[in-house]
Design a protein around this motif. Structure first.
Motif, PDB file in Angstrom:
ATOM      1  N   LEU A 190     -32.880  14.827 -74.292  1.00  0.00           N
ATOM      2  CA  LEU A 190     -34.182  14.263 -73.943  1.00  0.00           C
ATOM      3  C   LEU A 190     -34.176  13.662 -72.546  1.00  0.00           C
ATOM      4  CD1 LEU A 190     -37.068  13.557 -74.738  1.00  0.00           C
ATOM      5  CD2 LEU A 190     -36.186  11.491 -75.858  1.00  0.00           C
ATOM      6  N   SER A 191     -33.075  12.990 -72.181  1.00  0.00           N
ATOM      7  CA  SER A 191     -33.005  12.403 -70.835  1.00  0.00           C
ATOM      8  C   SER A 191     -33.019  13.507 -69.775  1.00  0.00           C
ATOM      9  CB  SER A 191     -31.761  11.534 -70.687  1.00  0.00           C
ATOM     10  OG  SER A 191     -30.582  12.294 -70.828  1.00  0.00           O
ATOM     11  N   PHE A 216     -38.681  16.911 -65.616  1.00  0.00           N
ATOM     12  CA  PHE A 216     -40.094  16.583 -65.415  1.00  0.00           C
ATOM     13  C   PHE A 216     -40.271  15.746 -64.149  1.00  0.00           C
ATOM     14  CE2 PHE A 216     -43.456  13.409 -66.002  1.00  0.00           C
ATOM     15  CZ  PHE A 216     -44.565  14.241 -66.112  1.00  0.00           C
ATOM     16  N   ALA A 217     -39.419  14.724 -63.969  1.00  0.00           N
ATOM     17  CA  ALA A 217     -39.545  13.807 -62.837  1.00  0.00           C
ATOM     18  C   ALA A 217     -39.324  14.516 -61.501  1.00  0.00           C
ATOM     19  CB  ALA A 217     -38.551  12.651 -62.981  1.00  0.00           C
ATOM     20  N   GLU A 226     -40.853  12.209 -54.037  1.00  0.00           N
ATOM     21  CA  GLU A 226     -40.037  11.001 -54.104  1.00  0.00           C
ATOM     22  C   GLU A 226     -40.867   9.737 -53.933  1.00  0.00           C
ATOM     23  OE1 GLU A 226     -36.653  11.135 -51.540  1.00  0.00           O
ATOM     24  OE2 GLU A 226     -36.032  13.088 -52.280  1.00  0.00           O
ATOM     25  N   SER A 227     -42.070   9.848 -53.419  1.00  0.00           N
ATOM     26  CA  SER A 227     -42.911   8.675 -53.206  1.00  0.00           C
ATOM     27  C   SER A 227     -43.870   8.428 -54.370  1.00  0.00           C
ATOM     28  CB  SER A 227     -43.723   8.852 -51.917  1.00  0.00           C
ATOM     29  OG  SER A 227     -44.583   9.968 -52.043  1.00  0.00           O
ATOM     30  N   SER A 228     -43.662   9.118 -55.473  1.00  0.00           N
ATOM     31  CA  SER A 228     -44.602   9.068 -56.590  1.00  0.00           C
ATOM     32  C   SER A 228     -44.029   8.304 -57.773  1.00  0.00           C
ATOM     33  CB  SER A 228     -44.924  10.505 -57.009  1.00  0.00           C
ATOM     34  OG  SER A 228     -45.548  10.546 -58.248  1.00  0.00           O
ATOM     35  N   TYR A 229     -44.909   7.551 -58.464  1.00  0.00           N
ATOM     36  CA  TYR A 229     -44.500   6.906 -59.711  1.00  0.00           C
ATOM     37  C   TYR A 229     -44.140   7.952 -60.757  1.00  0.00           C
ATOM     38  CZ  TYR A 229     -46.007   2.269 -58.234  1.00  0.00           C
ATOM     39  OH  TYR A 229     -46.124   1.080 -57.589  1.00  0.00           O
ATOM     40  N   PRO A 237     -40.272   8.105 -64.865  1.00  0.00           N
ATOM     41  CA  PRO A 237     -39.516   8.927 -65.819  1.00  0.00           C
ATOM     42  C   PRO A 237     -38.002   8.869 -65.590  1.00  0.00           C
ATOM     43  CG  PRO A 237     -41.383  10.157 -65.001  1.00  0.00           C
ATOM     44  CD  PRO A 237     -41.299   8.907 -64.185  1.00  0.00           C
ATOM     45  N   LEU A 238     -37.568   8.727 -64.320  1.00  0.00           N
ATOM     46  CA  LEU A 238     -36.134   8.631 -64.067  1.00  0.00           C
ATOM     47  C   LEU A 238     -35.548   7.343 -64.636  1.00  0.00           C
ATOM     48  CD1 LEU A 238     -35.728  10.055 -60.457  1.00  0.00           C
ATOM     49  CD2 LEU A 238     -35.020  11.088 -62.623  1.00  0.00           C
ATOM     50  N   VAL A 239     -36.289   6.237 -64.532  1.00  0.00           N
ATOM     51  CA  VAL A 239     -35.825   4.976 -65.126  1.00  0.00           C
ATOM     52  C   VAL A 239     -35.761   5.118 -66.644  1.00  0.00           C
ATOM     53  CG1 VAL A 239     -36.436   2.554 -65.503  1.00  0.00           C
ATOM     54  CG2 VAL A 239     -36.608   3.528 -63.215  1.00  0.00           C
TER      55      VAL A 239
END
Length: 173
Positions: free
Chosen positions: A86-87, A93-94, A99-102, A107-109
């Protein structure tokens, strides 16, 4: 110092005011002094803009996630933790976002947190019981930051109890 080479009138900008009293103000006004100067005008062609010899490309034998801003993968990359589970799906997906996008960083966090849980489950499957108290540095937290440790423990216990109550409640239609 470059800031000392500019004249006070150079510090006046469209926002108004004299900022010459601020140490280092205007240090990046000269584009030749900007550390990104030659790179920020480069196109996205594969090699164009590099001023150094690119290292030999590491063989790609696993899935490598790379930024959408880069036309190519890095010459070298880590292979110890390929994206999986899942990670890994969240990471894939992320990496579709800038790189400047939420949409990239949130999703990475979340993938990091899920990856930790996946690691614990994997340890348990292999018969190894992880020592979470030691692995998370809780001994140091207890020794040096006891008040915050107690607060975090209480919040975690309350959240866990809330989830447990939610899952075990009577469902009356």
């Amino acid at each position: 110092m470059i800031g000392d080479q500019t004249k006070p009138e150079d510090f006046k900008n469209e926002r108004g005011g004299d900022h010459s009293h601020i140490k280092g103000w205007g240090i990046d006004r000269d584009p030749k002094n900007d550390p990104t100067y030659p790179m920020k005008h480069r196109t996205d062609e594969e090699i164009e803009g590099y001023t150094w010899e690119r290292p030999e490309q590491q063989p790609v034998n696993i899935e490598v996630l790379h930024s959408v801003e880069r036309p190519n993968i890095p010459a070298v990359f880590g292979t110890a933790q390929p994206p999986e589970g899942l990670s890994g799906a969240l990471r894939r997906f992320a990496f579709k976002y800038s790189e400047s996008s939420y949409g990239r960083w949130l999703p990475l966090v979340m993938a990091d947190r899920i990856g930790e849980i996946e690691g614990i489950v994997d340890d348990l499957k292999k018969g190894h019981i992880p020592n979470l108290f030691a692995e998370h540095g809780l001994k140091s937290e207890w020794k040096y930051n006891r008040k915050k440790f107690v607060l975090k423990s209480a919040v975690t216990a309350a959240a866990f109890a809330g989830v447990l109550l939610f899952l075990t409640r009577d469902k009356k239609d």
